[in-house]
Design an enzyme around this catalytic site. Structure first.
Site, short mmCIF file in Angstrom:
data_model
loop_
_atom_site.label_atom_id
_atom_site.label_comp_id
_atom_site.label_asym_id
_atom_site.label_seq_id
_atom_site.Cartn_x
_atom_site.Cartn_y
_atom_site.Cartn_z
N HIS A 20 0.83 -1.20 0.00
CA HIS A 20 0.00 0.00 0.00
C HIS A 20 0.87 1.25 0.00
CE1 HIS A 20 -3.29 2.54 2.10
NE2 HIS A 20 -3.42 2.61 0.79
N HIS A 106 7.71 19.57 -13.64
CA HIS A 106 8.46 18.46 -14.20
C HIS A 106 9.74 18.20 -13.40
CE1 HIS A 106 9.65 15.52 -17.12
NE2 HIS A 106 10.75 16.18 -17.45
N ASN A 130 4.64 10.90 -18.75
CA ASN A 130 5.14 10.23 -17.56
C ASN A 130 4.07 10.27 -16.49
OD1 ASN A 130 7.98 10.20 -18.62
ND2 ASN A 130 7.74 12.41 -18.40
#
Length: 139
Positions: A20, A106, A130
Site C-alpha cells: 500500500h 516536471h 510520464n
C-alpha cells in the site's frame, strides 16, 4: 501460463510485490532514471510500446489510489494527457475506488521518481508522457 494480460515477468513480479502506497513510474523514452531505482525497460523503438498501452496493461494488474503527473504534461501534450485522464476515470468506475490526481512541476516529478519502487520505460516519444502511480489496496 498466466491468464491475465501482463506477461512481462519483471513487471508482473513488481506488481505482485507492491505494498500500500508504493509508487511505480511509467515513463516516456527520455525520462532520466536514477541508478538506485529498478529500471524495467520495455522500450524497443520510437513509440513501441506506447505509453497508454503500457498504462492499460499495468492497470489491468495493479490497484491504484493516486496519480502524479507533471503540470507540463497537460499543457504541452494535452491529447495524450486527456487520454490518460480518461483511462483513470474508467479505472475509478471499474473498481469503485477513489483515485486522487495531483500535479507538480516536471523538475519535482523527476525528483519524486527517485522514491519509486521501479521505473517502467516505454518507447513513447511524446513530451512529458510520464506518470507515477501510487498503489492502493483491493479490499
Amino acid at each position: 501460463m498466466k491468464k491475465s494480460a501482463l506477461i512481462n515477468s519483471e513487471l508482473s513480479f513488481l506488481v505482485s510485490t507492491l505494498g500500500h502506497t508504493d509508487e511505480v513510474t511509467i515513463c516516456d523514452a527520455g525520462l532520466p532514471i536514477a541508478d538506485h531505482v529498478q529500471r524495467i525497460d520495455l522500450a524497443l523503438t520510437h513509440g513501441v510500446p506506447a505509453f497508454l498501452d503500457t498504462v492499460k496493461v499495468y492497470l489491468g494488474e495493479a490497484q491504484i489510489e493516486g496519480v502524479l503527473m507533471a503540470e507540463e504534461f497537460k499543457r504541452v501534450s494535452p491529447e495524450l494527457h486527456n487520454a490518460l485522464i480518461d483511462i483513470i476515470e474508467e479505472e475509478k468506475q471499474a473498481t469503485g475506488k477513489a483515485i486522487s490526481v495531483a500535479y507538480v512541476s516536471h523538475e519535482e516529478f523527476k525528483v519524486r521518481t527517485h522514491e519509486s519502487k521501479a521505473v517502467v520505460r516505454t518507447g513513447e516519444c511524446t513530451p512529458y508522457a510520464n506518470v507515477i502511480f501510487q498503489a492502493g489496496v483491493v479490499f
